[in-house]
Design an enzyme around this catalytic site. Structure first.
Site, PDB file in Angstrom:
ATOM      1  N   HIS A  63      12.033  20.075  49.844  1.00 32.14           N
ATOM      2  CA  HIS A  63      13.085  21.086  49.770  1.00 32.14           C
ATOM      3  C   HIS A  63      12.351  22.298  50.500  1.00 32.14           C
ATOM      4  O   HIS A  63      11.818  22.611  51.102  1.00 32.14           O
ATOM      5  CB  HIS A  63      12.144  22.238  48.539  1.00 32.14           C
ATOM      6  CG  HIS A  63      13.764  22.896  48.024  1.00 32.14           C
ATOM      7  ND1 HIS A  63      14.379  23.308  46.954  1.00 32.14           N
ATOM      8  CD2 HIS A  63      13.786  24.149  48.410  1.00 32.14           C
ATOM      9  CE1 HIS A  63      15.335  23.911  46.662  1.00 32.14           C
ATOM     10  NE2 HIS A  63      14.334  25.025  47.754  1.00 32.14           N
ATOM     11  N   HIS A  65      16.154  24.690  53.506  1.00 30.87           N
ATOM     12  CA  HIS A  65      16.874  25.703  54.026  1.00 30.87           C
ATOM     13  C   HIS A  65      16.720  25.178  55.651  1.00 30.87           C
ATOM     14  O   HIS A  65      16.456  26.600  56.335  1.00 30.87           O
ATOM     15  CB  HIS A  65      17.198  26.925  53.394  1.00 30.87           C
ATOM     16  CG  HIS A  65      17.234  26.979  52.036  1.00 30.87           C
ATOM     17  ND1 HIS A  65      17.506  26.988  51.000  1.00 30.87           N
ATOM     18  CD2 HIS A  65      16.169  26.499  51.193  1.00 30.87           C
ATOM     19  CE1 HIS A  65      17.848  26.981  49.805  1.00 30.87           C
ATOM     20  NE2 HIS A  65      15.663  27.268  49.818  1.00 30.87           N
ATOM     21  N   HIS A 216      18.896  24.416  42.500  1.00 26.44           N
ATOM     22  CA  HIS A 216      18.045  25.167  42.520  1.00 26.44           C
ATOM     23  C   HIS A 216      18.542  25.973  41.141  1.00 26.44           C
ATOM     24  O   HIS A 216      19.610  26.647  40.534  1.00 26.44           O
ATOM     25  CB  HIS A 216      18.808  26.571  43.478  1.00 26.44           C
ATOM     26  CG  HIS A 216      18.120  26.622  44.799  1.00 26.44           C
ATOM     27  ND1 HIS A 216      18.529  25.492  46.068  1.00 26.44           N
ATOM     28  CD2 HIS A 216      17.021  27.015  45.439  1.00 26.44           C
ATOM     29  CE1 HIS A 216      17.880  25.403  46.158  1.00 26.44           C
ATOM     30  NE2 HIS A 216      17.523  26.344  46.822  1.00 26.44           N
ATOM     31  N   GLU A 219      16.218  29.897  39.052  1.00 24.23           N
ATOM     32  CA  GLU A 219      14.486  30.547  39.887  1.00 24.23           C
ATOM     33  C   GLU A 219      14.752  32.541  40.001  1.00 24.23           C
ATOM     34  O   GLU A 219      15.648  33.245  40.320  1.00 24.23           O
ATOM     35  CB  GLU A 219      15.271  30.165  41.573  1.00 24.23           C
ATOM     36  CG  GLU A 219      13.858  30.812  42.706  1.00 24.23           C
ATOM     37  CD  GLU A 219      14.525  30.938  43.489  1.00 24.23           C
ATOM     38  OE1 GLU A 219      15.518  30.256  44.442  1.00 24.23           O
ATOM     39  OE2 GLU A 219      13.445  30.711  45.285  1.00 24.23           O
TER      40      GLU A 219
HETATM   41  N1  17E Z   1      18.564  30.666  48.372  1.00 24.46           N
HETATM   42  C1  17E Z   1      17.533  30.367  46.952  1.00 24.46           C
HETATM   43  O1  17E Z   1      18.786  30.429  46.018  1.00 24.46           O
HETATM   44  N2  17E Z   1      16.897  30.851  46.892  1.00 24.46           N
HETATM   45  C2  17E Z   1      15.916  29.750  47.815  1.00 24.46           C
HETATM   46  N3  17E Z   1      14.919  30.427  47.590  1.00 24.46           N
HETATM   47  C3  17E Z   1      15.936  29.612  49.104  1.00 24.46           C
HETATM   48  C4  17E Z   1      17.397  30.388  48.901  1.00 24.46           C
HETATM   49  C5  17E Z   1      15.182  29.884  50.577  1.00 24.46           C
HETATM   50 FE   FE2 Z   2      15.229  26.521  47.686  1.00 25.92          FE
END
Ligand code: 17E
Ligand code: FE2
Length: 434
Positions: A63, A65, A216, A219
């Site tokens: 994982h 980006h 995702h 989070e």
């Molecule tokens: N975008 C997101 O939604 N969550 C993250 N942890 C990162 C980007 C890095």
């Molecule tokens: Fe991420």
């Protein structure tokens, strides 16, 4: 007539998911492993005697980006340290993306990762921007690096699948352009209903285009963020479990135990993959707390104990969400051990497996992964005697062999003591620094 092997590694400790084996020799020819035995009689053009050091399958970065890698501070620093300020900063930065910019930063980051033993990577590419430049840049990078590193690209709607009028169409276009994985961000959709709807749509797209899923998911520190149950329900109903990944799931940290235990029962009915990103979520989460401050990393130990497939990712290298990071997977493992309190030896070993075999399972690359005769010769040699030693010292990756070729080698540092002589002999006896 059989050819002599092009490369032989001699006397390395071959790691397996359950432990080290005795020392072996490994022969490599035409990009594949051709023999593994305690002593191989033949000789090769290149021979590396690794003298009892650990030979491991390569690290898997499940994982990251790459589209935002190496942009920290552009156009400004993330002052609050939150996920949401990061998304705002990235929204500004992504207006000026060009194909070259994305591709160059991605390849530079991949090279940095490969030098540290990472040969399989799954990267998210933001597809909630009109021109799909992030996605196109990463697809170009995937092609450019394919001879030395395997890159999977996730179409990730950072601003929500329903956060803008064109986002859903952009996601479909990303599938047509060849993204490997469908992504999502249900906790950031405008409403809870949109979040649920987005997950159903993700499963439809994955079935229609025959792609994997990596969402995702939850989070956030909000204990009411409950999209993992929706993901699990869809996985149970479609039977797609092992092709589906729940990334982050940090709200799982904050669920009350009555709910968490019920959910764990549901999770056992499917075989979802989980990815925790401890380096970044230990810095992003808990920002709205005073004290006590939550750690906000998902329940890694408990998921592992349940037998779920858990892997670990870096998530970011120098971007609006996390300004640190080098791509070293042993840093990720080290942080997981601390934050998730996995300090027993079987737990430490399990955390190492989360950046190797478990990651390969998440990416579904198992047929080409692992050190076995007939498989592609992808392997690394660590300057370490076992997993624990490798993690504790963040061991140097001595050799990186990708598709049979030695693509990187690093000599461990050799500090020289210049102080009083009697201290030198203490060093020699304890080996503390070596
Ligand atoms: N975008 C997101 O939604 N969550 C993250 N942890 C990162 C980007 C890095
Ligand atoms: Fe991420």
């Amino acid at each position: 007539m059989t050819h002599p092997p092009t490369l032989i590694l001699r006397q390395g400790q071959l790691l397996s998911p359950t432990g080290p084996s005795d020392c072996v020799d490994i022969a490599i020819e035409a990009g594949r492993i051709t023999a593994i035995a305690p002593h191989l009689p033949q000789s090769a053009e290149v021979e590396l005697n690794v003298q009892g050091q650990v030979i491991s399958p390569p690290f898997v970065e499940s994982h990251i980006h790459l589209d935002s890698a190496m942009t920290a501070g552009e156009p400004r620093w993330n002052q609050s340290g939150t996920l949401f300020e990061g998304i705002e900063i990235w929204r500004e930065r992504k207006q000026s993306l060009t194909l070259e910019d994305v591709k160059e930063r991605a390849i530079a980051t991949l090279k940095q990762q490969a030098m540290q033993g990472v040969l399989f990577v799954r990267s998210h590419a933001d597809v909630s921007e009109q021109t799909l430049t992030a996605l196109k840049g990463l697809l170009a990078a995937r092609d450019a690096v394919k001879d030395w590193i395997t890159l999977q690209v996730v179409a990730f709607p950072q601003d929500g699948l329903y956060g803008g009028p064109q986002n859903e169409a952009l996601m479909e276009e990303a599938m047509r352009l060849g993204a490997d994985v469908v992504g999502g961000i249900p906790h950031y959709e405008l409403t809870r209903e949109d979040g649920v709807r987005s997950i159903h749509r993700i499963f439809e797209l994955a079935e229609q285009y025959d792609r994997l899923i990596d969402v995702h998911c939850d989070e956030i520190d909000d204990e009411q963020s409950r999209f993992l149950e929706v993901l699990a329900a869809c996985a149970i109903r479609t039977g797609m479990g092992s092709r589906v990944t729940a990334s982050h799931t940090t709200a799982f940290h904050s669920y009350n135990n009555a709910y968490a235990f019920k959910l764990m029962g549901f999770l056992q009915r499917t075989s979802l993959n989980f990815i925790a990103n401890p380096l970044i979520n230990i810095t992003l989460q808990g920002r709205a707390d005073t004290y006590p401050k939550r750690r906000g990393v998902t329940r890694v130990k408990e998921l592992w104990q349940l037998g779920q497939n858990v892997s670990l990712g870096h998530d970011c290298i120098q971007d609006p969400w996390y300004s640190l990071g080098t791509g070293n997977m042993l840093d990720v493992v080290n942080m997981a051990i601390h934050v998730c309190q996995m300090t027993g030896i079987p737990e430490i070993d399990a955390c190492y497996n989360m950046v190797t075999w478990n990651g390969a399972k998440t990416l579904q690359v198992e047929p080409e992964y692992g050190i076995e005769v007939g498989k592609p010769a992808n392997l690394i040699v660590l300057d370490a005697s076992d997993r624990y030693d490798a993690i504790r010292r963040r061991a140097t990756i001595r050799y990186v062999i990708s598709q049979g070729k030695l693509i990187a080698q690093t000599t461990p540092p050799t500090p020289q003591w210049q102080g009083p002589e009697e201290v030198q002999s203490v060093f020699d006896q304890t080996g503390l620094l070596v």
